[in-house]
Scaffold this motif. Structure first.
Motif, PDB file in Angstrom:
ATOM      1  N   ALA A  71     -49.695 -45.773  12.230  1.00 25.59           N
ATOM      2  CA  ALA A  71     -49.163 -45.396  13.583  1.00 25.59           C
ATOM      3  C   ALA A  71     -50.168 -44.305  14.172  1.00 25.59           C
ATOM      4  CB  ALA A  71     -47.794 -45.138  13.762  1.00 25.59           C
ATOM      5  N   GLY A  72     -50.994 -43.715  13.187  1.00 26.13           N
ATOM      6  CA  GLY A  72     -51.598 -42.549  13.606  1.00 26.13           C
ATOM      7  C   GLY A  72     -51.211 -41.309  12.852  1.00 26.13           C
ATOM      8  N   ALA A  73     -51.362 -40.071  13.443  1.00 23.98           N
ATOM      9  CA  ALA A  73     -51.165 -38.814  12.770  1.00 23.98           C
ATOM     10  C   ALA A  73     -49.812 -38.704  12.501  1.00 23.98           C
ATOM     11  CB  ALA A  73     -51.766 -37.578  13.422  1.00 23.98           C
ATOM     12  N   GLU A  74     -49.381 -38.142  11.267  1.00 26.13           N
ATOM     13  CA  GLU A  74     -48.202 -37.798  10.947  1.00 26.13           C
ATOM     14  C   GLU A  74     -47.851 -36.556  10.575  1.00 26.13           C
ATOM     15  OE1 GLU A  74     -45.822 -40.272  11.290  1.00 26.13           O
ATOM     16  OE2 GLU A  74     -46.864 -42.006  11.496  1.00 26.13           O
ATOM     17  N   ALA A  75     -49.026 -35.915  10.574  1.00 15.07           N
ATOM     18  CA  ALA A  75     -49.105 -34.313  10.332  1.00 15.07           C
ATOM     19  C   ALA A  75     -49.773 -33.383  11.237  1.00 15.07           C
ATOM     20  CB  ALA A  75     -49.878 -34.168   8.851  1.00 15.07           C
ATOM     21  N   GLU A  76     -49.857 -32.184  11.305  1.00 12.88           N
ATOM     22  CA  GLU A  76     -50.626 -31.321  11.918  1.00 12.88           C
ATOM     23  C   GLU A  76     -50.987 -30.162  11.150  1.00 12.88           C
ATOM     24  OE1 GLU A  76     -49.041 -31.937  16.711  1.00 12.88           O
ATOM     25  OE2 GLU A  76     -47.925 -30.589  15.379  1.00 12.88           O
ATOM     26  N   VAL A  77     -51.990 -29.415  11.352  1.00 14.10           N
ATOM     27  CA  VAL A  77     -52.487 -28.346  10.425  1.00 14.10           C
ATOM     28  C   VAL A  77     -51.911 -27.197  11.369  1.00 14.10           C
ATOM     29  CG1 VAL A  77     -54.289 -26.867   9.860  1.00 14.10           C
ATOM     30  CG2 VAL A  77     -54.340 -29.575   9.368  1.00 14.10           C
TER      31      VAL A  77
ATOM     32  N   ASP B 190     -41.020 -34.481  -3.033  1.00 10.41           N
ATOM     33  CA  ASP B 190     -41.205 -35.983  -2.172  1.00 10.41           C
ATOM     34  C   ASP B 190     -42.559 -36.283  -1.813  1.00 10.41           C
ATOM     35  OD1 ASP B 190     -38.416 -36.446  -2.558  1.00 10.41           O
ATOM     36  OD2 ASP B 190     -38.072 -35.301  -0.535  1.00 10.41           O
ATOM     37  N   GLU B 191     -43.182 -37.130  -1.687  1.00  7.44           N
ATOM     38  CA  GLU B 191     -44.066 -37.779  -1.250  1.00  7.44           C
ATOM     39  C   GLU B 191     -44.251 -37.576   0.271  1.00  7.44           C
ATOM     40  OE1 GLU B 191     -46.604 -41.388  -2.834  1.00  7.44           O
ATOM     41  OE2 GLU B 191     -45.365 -42.167  -1.117  1.00  7.44           O
ATOM     42  N   LEU B 192     -45.283 -36.764   1.011  1.00  4.73           N
ATOM     43  CA  LEU B 192     -45.294 -36.687   2.454  1.00  4.73           C
ATOM     44  C   LEU B 192     -46.408 -37.753   3.173  1.00  4.73           C
ATOM     45  CD1 LEU B 192     -44.837 -32.766   2.076  1.00  4.73           C
ATOM     46  CD2 LEU B 192     -43.105 -34.550   2.771  1.00  4.73           C
TER      47      LEU B 192
ATOM     48  N   ALA C 259     -45.474 -26.803  13.756  1.00  4.64           N
ATOM     49  CA  ALA C 259     -45.912 -28.149  14.242  1.00  4.64           C
ATOM     50  C   ALA C 259     -44.666 -28.565  15.191  1.00  4.64           C
ATOM     51  CB  ALA C 259     -46.070 -28.871  12.922  1.00  4.64           C
ATOM     52  N   LYS C 260     -45.135 -29.835  15.802  1.00  6.97           N
ATOM     53  CA  LYS C 260     -44.158 -30.447  16.765  1.00  6.97           C
ATOM     54  C   LYS C 260     -43.225 -31.006  15.778  1.00  6.97           C
ATOM     55  CE  LYS C 260     -47.331 -31.927  20.114  1.00  6.97           C
ATOM     56  NZ  LYS C 260     -48.256 -32.917  20.644  1.00  6.97           N
ATOM     57  N   PRO C 261     -41.968 -31.090  16.380  1.00  7.09           N
ATOM     58  CA  PRO C 261     -40.647 -31.859  15.707  1.00  7.09           C
ATOM     59  C   PRO C 261     -41.334 -33.216  15.103  1.00  7.09           C
ATOM     60  CG  PRO C 261     -39.962 -30.627  17.476  1.00  7.09           C
ATOM     61  CD  PRO C 261     -41.399 -30.636  17.749  1.00  7.09           C
ATOM     62  N   GLY C 262     -40.876 -33.516  13.904  1.00  3.50           N
ATOM     63  CA  GLY C 262     -41.304 -34.855  13.349  1.00  3.50           C
ATOM     64  C   GLY C 262     -42.410 -34.864  12.737  1.00  3.50           C
ATOM     65  N   LYS C 263     -43.395 -33.991  12.640  1.00 10.77           N
ATOM     66  CA  LYS C 263     -44.809 -34.087  12.199  1.00 10.77           C
ATOM     67  C   LYS C 263     -44.512 -33.451  10.702  1.00 10.77           C
ATOM     68  CE  LYS C 263     -47.138 -35.972  15.482  1.00 10.77           C
ATOM     69  NZ  LYS C 263     -48.052 -36.832  15.298  1.00 10.77           N
TER      70      LYS C 263
ATOM     71  N   GLY D 153     -41.112 -32.455   6.545  1.00 10.09           N
ATOM     72  CA  GLY D 153     -42.211 -32.278   5.454  1.00 10.09           C
ATOM     73  C   GLY D 153     -42.840 -30.805   5.784  1.00 10.09           C
ATOM     74  N   VAL D 154     -43.136 -30.228   4.581  1.00 12.14           N
ATOM     75  CA  VAL D 154     -43.882 -28.760   4.795  1.00 12.14           C
ATOM     76  C   VAL D 154     -45.024 -29.032   3.429  1.00 12.14           C
ATOM     77  CG1 VAL D 154     -43.993 -26.299   4.495  1.00 12.14           C
ATOM     78  CG2 VAL D 154     -42.233 -27.677   5.976  1.00 12.14           C
ATOM     79  N   VAL D 155     -46.227 -28.698   3.953  1.00 10.68           N
ATOM     80  CA  VAL D 155     -47.313 -28.423   2.696  1.00 10.68           C
ATOM     81  C   VAL D 155     -47.788 -27.063   3.260  1.00 10.68           C
ATOM     82  CG1 VAL D 155     -49.527 -29.060   1.856  1.00 10.68           C
ATOM     83  CG2 VAL D 155     -48.017 -31.011   2.794  1.00 10.68           C
ATOM     84  N   VAL D 156     -47.889 -26.366   1.885  1.00 12.83           N
ATOM     85  CA  VAL D 156     -48.398 -24.911   2.391  1.00 12.83           C
ATOM     86  C   VAL D 156     -49.433 -24.764   1.707  1.00 12.83           C
ATOM     87  CG1 VAL D 156     -47.966 -22.462   2.217  1.00 12.83           C
ATOM     88  CG2 VAL D 156     -46.240 -24.030   3.003  1.00 12.83           C
TER      89      VAL D 156
END
Length: 160
Positions: free
Chosen positions: A42-48, A34-36, A84-88, A136-139
């Motif tokens: 709205a801003g940052a949708e992800a966290e490292v 899937d596309e993430l 990460a925080k939930p929802g990110k 969503g997860v990116v590794v």
């Protein structure tokens, strides 16, 4: 205008890097995913996410990723430890056998981690998907710290 940065090759890449004299050769096999969304209007949708005990190169890789995303979008991403925080969307960076968060993230999306022999020195795995909770997860899982750093560079080239 809808501004997004996506991990959109829309695929999981199992990558390795071979360094020979002055040439770097990369190879990848692709599996549909899937596309993430990493950044939206709205801003940052992800966290490292990195391990608290990560080495200097991993910290530098995380900071370089955050810096490049901010340069492209004006939106800063957070660097967190453990999860990460939930929802990110969580972007996990780490080394084979040295990062519990990366190990858990790889298992959560059904991938196998890299091994010391495959792909080898400075190699990495770049994988994406959704975990059991639908997040969503990116590794970026390196065989060593430089492998993780190379994987972050590959990821930056693949996002749009």
């Amino acid at each position: 205008m809808d501004m997004k940065i996506l991990f959109t090759c829309g695929r999981i890449f199992a990558c390795f890097v071979i360094v020979a004299t002055l040439a770097m050769i990369s190879a990848a096999s692709e599996i549909q995913a899937d596309e993430l969304v990493i950044v939206s209007d709205a801003g940052a949708e992800a966290e490292v996410v990195i391990d608290l005990a990560a080495g200097e190169v991993i910290h530098n890789a995380a900071e370089a990723f955050v810096k490049r995303v901010k340069q492209r979008t004006g939106v800063p991403l957070s660097i967190r430890y453990a999860k990460a925080k939930p929802g990110k969307v969580a972007i996990y960076l780490g080394v084979l056998g040295q990062s519990e968060p990366v190990t858990k993230a790889i298992k959560s999306i059904g991938c196998e981690p890299v091994t010391a022999g495959s792909p080898g020195k400075e190699g990495f795995l770049l994988a994406s998907g959704k975990n059991g909770d639908g997040a969503g997860v990116v590794v970026v899982n390196g065989c060593d710290e430089l492998g993780t750093f190379h994987g972050v560079g590959w990821l930056l080239r693949k996002i749009r």
